[in-house]
Design a protein around this motif. Structure first.
Motif, PDB file in Angstrom:
ATOM      1  N   UNK A  34     -33.190  26.572  15.995  1.00  0.00           N
ATOM      2  CA  UNK A  34     -31.742  26.466  16.050  1.00  0.00           C
ATOM      3  C   UNK A  34     -31.377  25.036  15.673  1.00  0.00           C
ATOM      4  N   UNK A  35     -30.490  24.898  14.684  1.00  0.00           N
ATOM      5  CA  UNK A  35     -30.056  23.559  14.280  1.00  0.00           C
ATOM      6  C   UNK A  35     -28.539  23.477  14.388  1.00  0.00           C
ATOM      7  N   UNK A  36     -28.048  22.299  14.617  1.00  0.00           N
ATOM      8  CA  UNK A  36     -26.606  22.072  14.681  1.00  0.00           C
ATOM      9  C   UNK A  36     -26.230  21.058  13.611  1.00  0.00           C
ATOM     10  N   UNK A  37     -25.231  21.419  12.804  1.00  0.00           N
ATOM     11  CA  UNK A  37     -24.725  20.532  11.757  1.00  0.00           C
ATOM     12  C   UNK A  37     -23.224  20.419  11.918  1.00  0.00           C
ATOM     13  N   UNK A  38     -22.675  19.286  11.523  1.00  0.00           N
ATOM     14  CA  UNK A  38     -21.224  19.166  11.636  1.00  0.00           C
ATOM     15  C   UNK A  38     -20.544  20.013  10.564  1.00  0.00           C
ATOM     16  N   UNK A  39     -19.255  20.280  10.782  1.00  0.00           N
ATOM     17  CA  UNK A  39     -18.516  21.177   9.890  1.00  0.00           C
ATOM     18  C   UNK A  39     -18.467  20.661   8.459  1.00  0.00           C
ATOM     19  N   UNK A  40     -18.404  19.354   8.301  1.00  0.00           N
ATOM     20  CA  UNK A  40     -18.352  18.766   6.949  1.00  0.00           C
ATOM     21  C   UNK A  40     -19.653  19.056   6.195  1.00  0.00           C
ATOM     22  N   UNK A  41     -20.778  18.891   6.880  1.00  0.00           N
ATOM     23  CA  UNK A  41     -22.076  19.157   6.253  1.00  0.00           C
ATOM     24  C   UNK A  41     -22.187  20.631   5.868  1.00  0.00           C
ATOM     25  N   UNK A  42     -21.736  21.506   6.750  1.00  0.00           N
ATOM     26  CA  UNK A  42     -21.780  22.943   6.461  1.00  0.00           C
ATOM     27  C   UNK A  42     -20.938  23.266   5.231  1.00  0.00           C
ATOM     28  N   UNK A  43     -19.754  22.688   5.149  1.00  0.00           N
ATOM     29  CA  UNK A  43     -18.876  22.947   4.001  1.00  0.00           C
ATOM     30  C   UNK A  43     -19.536  22.499   2.693  1.00  0.00           C
ATOM     31  N   UNK A  44     -20.158  21.343   2.722  1.00  0.00           N
ATOM     32  CA  UNK A  44     -20.843  20.832   1.526  1.00  0.00           C
ATOM     33  C   UNK A  44     -22.006  21.747   1.144  1.00  0.00           C
ATOM     34  N   UNK A  45     -22.791  22.135   2.142  1.00  0.00           N
ATOM     35  CA  UNK A  45     -23.935  23.007   1.876  1.00  0.00           C
ATOM     36  C   UNK A  45     -23.499  24.387   1.387  1.00  0.00           C
ATOM     37  N   UNK A  46     -22.392  24.895   1.911  1.00  0.00           N
ATOM     38  CA  UNK A  46     -21.878  26.185   1.445  1.00  0.00           C
ATOM     39  C   UNK A  46     -21.497  26.122  -0.033  1.00  0.00           C
ATOM     40  N   UNK A  47     -20.858  25.036  -0.447  1.00  0.00           N
ATOM     41  CA  UNK A  47     -20.491  24.872  -1.860  1.00  0.00           C
ATOM     42  C   UNK A  47     -21.737  24.840  -2.747  1.00  0.00           C
ATOM     43  N   UNK A  48     -22.758  24.101  -2.307  1.00  0.00           N
ATOM     44  CA  UNK A  48     -23.988  24.025  -3.089  1.00  0.00           C
ATOM     45  C   UNK A  48     -24.677  25.389  -3.155  1.00  0.00           C
ATOM     46  N   UNK A  49     -24.652  26.109  -2.047  1.00  0.00           N
ATOM     47  CA  UNK A  49     -25.263  27.438  -2.012  1.00  0.00           C
ATOM     48  C   UNK A  49     -24.567  28.362  -2.999  1.00  0.00           C
ATOM     49  N   UNK A  50     -23.247  28.327  -3.029  1.00  0.00           N
ATOM     50  CA  UNK A  50     -22.491  29.174  -3.958  1.00  0.00           C
ATOM     51  C   UNK A  50     -22.813  28.825  -5.401  1.00  0.00           C
ATOM     52  N   UNK A  51     -22.959  27.530  -5.693  1.00  0.00           N
ATOM     53  CA  UNK A  51     -23.301  27.113  -7.057  1.00  0.00           C
ATOM     54  C   UNK A  51     -24.640  27.690  -7.506  1.00  0.00           C
ATOM     55  N   UNK A  52     -25.544  27.863  -6.563  1.00  0.00           N
ATOM     56  CA  UNK A  52     -26.868  28.416  -6.874  1.00  0.00           C
ATOM     57  C   UNK A  52     -26.949  29.915  -6.606  1.00  0.00           C
ATOM     58  N   UNK A  53     -25.784  30.519  -6.278  1.00  0.00           N
ATOM     59  CA  UNK A  53     -25.718  31.951  -5.996  1.00  0.00           C
ATOM     60  C   UNK A  53     -26.698  32.351  -4.891  1.00  0.00           C
ATOM     61  N   UNK A  54     -26.683  31.566  -3.821  1.00  0.00           N
ATOM     62  CA  UNK A  54     -27.533  31.806  -2.657  1.00  0.00           C
ATOM     63  C   UNK A  54     -26.637  31.903  -1.424  1.00  0.00           C
ATOM     64  N   UNK A  55     -27.153  32.539  -0.403  1.00  0.00           N
ATOM     65  CA  UNK A  55     -26.466  32.501   0.889  1.00  0.00           C
ATOM     66  C   UNK A  55     -26.703  31.122   1.492  1.00  0.00           C
ATOM     67  N   UNK A  56     -25.850  30.743   2.435  1.00  0.00           N
ATOM     68  CA  UNK A  56     -26.023  29.447   3.088  1.00  0.00           C
ATOM     69  C   UNK A  56     -27.385  29.362   3.761  1.00  0.00           C
ATOM     70  N   UNK A  57     -27.762  30.412   4.474  1.00  0.00           N
ATOM     71  CA  UNK A  57     -29.052  30.439   5.170  1.00  0.00           C
ATOM     72  C   UNK A  57     -30.200  30.263   4.177  1.00  0.00           C
ATOM     73  N   UNK A  58     -30.165  31.010   3.085  1.00  0.00           N
ATOM     74  CA  UNK A  58     -31.231  30.926   2.092  1.00  0.00           C
ATOM     75  C   UNK A  58     -31.274  29.545   1.457  1.00  0.00           C
TER      76      UNK A  58
END
Length: 81
Positions: free
Chosen positions: A7-31
């Motif tokens: 279990x990891x905890x990340x701040x909302x800003x980090x999650x938002x950035x990672x979600x954008x990168x995931x979408x660019x690579x056509x991946x889920x956030x978890x993946x």
């Protein structure tokens, strides 16, 4: 090779950035997070046996004076950079 859940905890800003990168690579956030962490972990691992053998061969050829190299200046001149 087993898998472990953490279990990891990340701040909302980090999650938002990672979600954008995931979408660019056509991946889920978890993946995307799993892929990124595994890729980074591999950077810390020991080089493969094939790589070690190749490097040992290059070092031996360098010591024997048989290693052929090309200068960076020569490569830039050849390819017009």
């Amino acid at each position: 090779m087993g898998k472990t859940k953490k279990l990891i905890e990340l701040d909302d800003r980090a999650i938002a950035i990672l979600e954008k990168q995931a979408k660019l690579q056509k991946r889920s956030l978890k993946n995307y997070i799993e892929y990124t962490l595994e890729d980074e972990a591999l950077r810390f691992s020991e080089p493969s046996e094939a790589y070690k053998k190749m490097m040992d061969d290059m070092i031996k050829r360098d010591e024997n004076g048989t290693l052929e190299t090309t200068s960076w200046e020569s490569i830039k001149a050849k390819y017009g950079r």
